[in-house]
Motif scaffolding. Structure first.
Motif: not given
Length: 308
Positions: A192-197, A222-230, A232-236
């Protein structure tokens, strides 16, 4: 005298390829061939082999007597399997929820340009460098009533303090959640930090100029923009939960009894220690189905977004 005009094939008239040119053409294929063979045989080949074994009455050695869905029927009637599936639901849900929430919180905290960010990030990421065997052993000592937190509190004078989850059949599965979250939340934080940056800072500045406070900016922009990261986190995290074996083995060994058993431990026990290869193969295919049930919708949504 008649002159006949002949057209020559340019491929025939071109000079033959040198050995270096032929080697350059085939070298990538030669290098990749062993990897492809190993992948096909050792991954997909063994998947089909396991599926075939799950349809047989194999015990200590593979058998080729086809019994259809009999092993799956036995699996659904097995109390230990039902318990392991229930534990997986509890463990997986709590682990994924807490790890993602904690990872998002830590990422937002580090995104504020605090001092010593590198050192703090390293501290959060360090548990991920450890194997689950080490993590499980360490938390087994920490949560042991005779060695860890409970004994420490008793030594400090809190005689009535009790924390015996590790040996309590109703609470032992929650100790797995504690250890797994401790190890994996730092990795989720890094994602998520990489996504925020990667988000344009001008968006946040524009929202601040419009009078939005920081919590609203993160929750609504901000968080809605990180939907792909969410995703990925769920999958992992779901993959980690489903295949958890070494953590359970090191921490509780599925006990007390089999109250903290998970499907991976069930599969290993029946395949390699109880001589029920067919039943173990059926449980392995059920685990694979669980992973595909999460992975396929994710891949479908990703491909659908790319097409649109």
């Amino acid at each position: 005298m008649e002159h006949v005009l002949t057209v020559r094939d340019p491929q025939k008239t071109s000079a033959p390829k040198s050995f270096a040119d032929r080697l350059q053409h085939w070298l990538p294929k030669i290098v990749l061939a062993p990897t492809m063979v190993v992948t096909v045989v050792c991954i997909y080949g063994f998947i089909f082999w396991t599926a075939a074994l799950s349809m047989t009455n194999s015990r200590f050695l593979p058998s080729f007597k086809f019994v259809g869905w009999e092993q799956y029927s036995k699996l659904m009637d097995n109390d230990r399997w039902i318990t392991s599936i229930t534990n997986l639901g509890i463990f997986g849900f709590l682990f994924m929820l807490i790890a993602i929430l904690l990872g998002v919180g830590l990422a937002i905290f580090l995104d504020q340009n605090i001092r010593q960010e590198g050192a703090i990030r390293t501290i959060y990421l360090y548990p991920m460098a450890l194997s689950f065997i080490v993590t499980g052993t360490a938390w087994k000592w920490i949560l042991n009533p005779g060695l860890g937190i409970e004994k420490l509190m008793h030594d400090w004078g809190f005689i009535n303090f009790k924390f015996d989850w590790l040996v309590n059949s109703e609470m032992s599965v929650y100790t797995l959640v504690i250890a797994a979250v401790w190890q994996s939340s730092g990795f989720v934080m890094a994602m998520f930090l990489a996504g925020l940056r990667g988000i344009d800072s001008s968006i946040i500045k524009a929202a601040q100029i419009d009078g939005a406070n920081l919590p609203s900016i993160y929750l609504k922009i901000v968080l809605p923009c990180l939907r792909p990261v969410f995703f990925s986190a769920v999958i992992i995290t779901s993959h980690i939960a489903i295949k958890s074996f070494d953590l359970v083995t090191a921490m509780t060994s599925g006990g007390p009894g089999y109250s903290s058993d998970l499907p991976a431990l069930f599969m290993y026990a029946h395949s390699f220690t109880r001589g029920q290869i067919g039943l173990g193969a059926a449980s392995a295919m059920m685990m694979l189905a669980g992973i595909l049930a999460i992975l396929v919708p994710y891949l479908y949504s990703e491909l659908r977004e790319k097409k649109s």
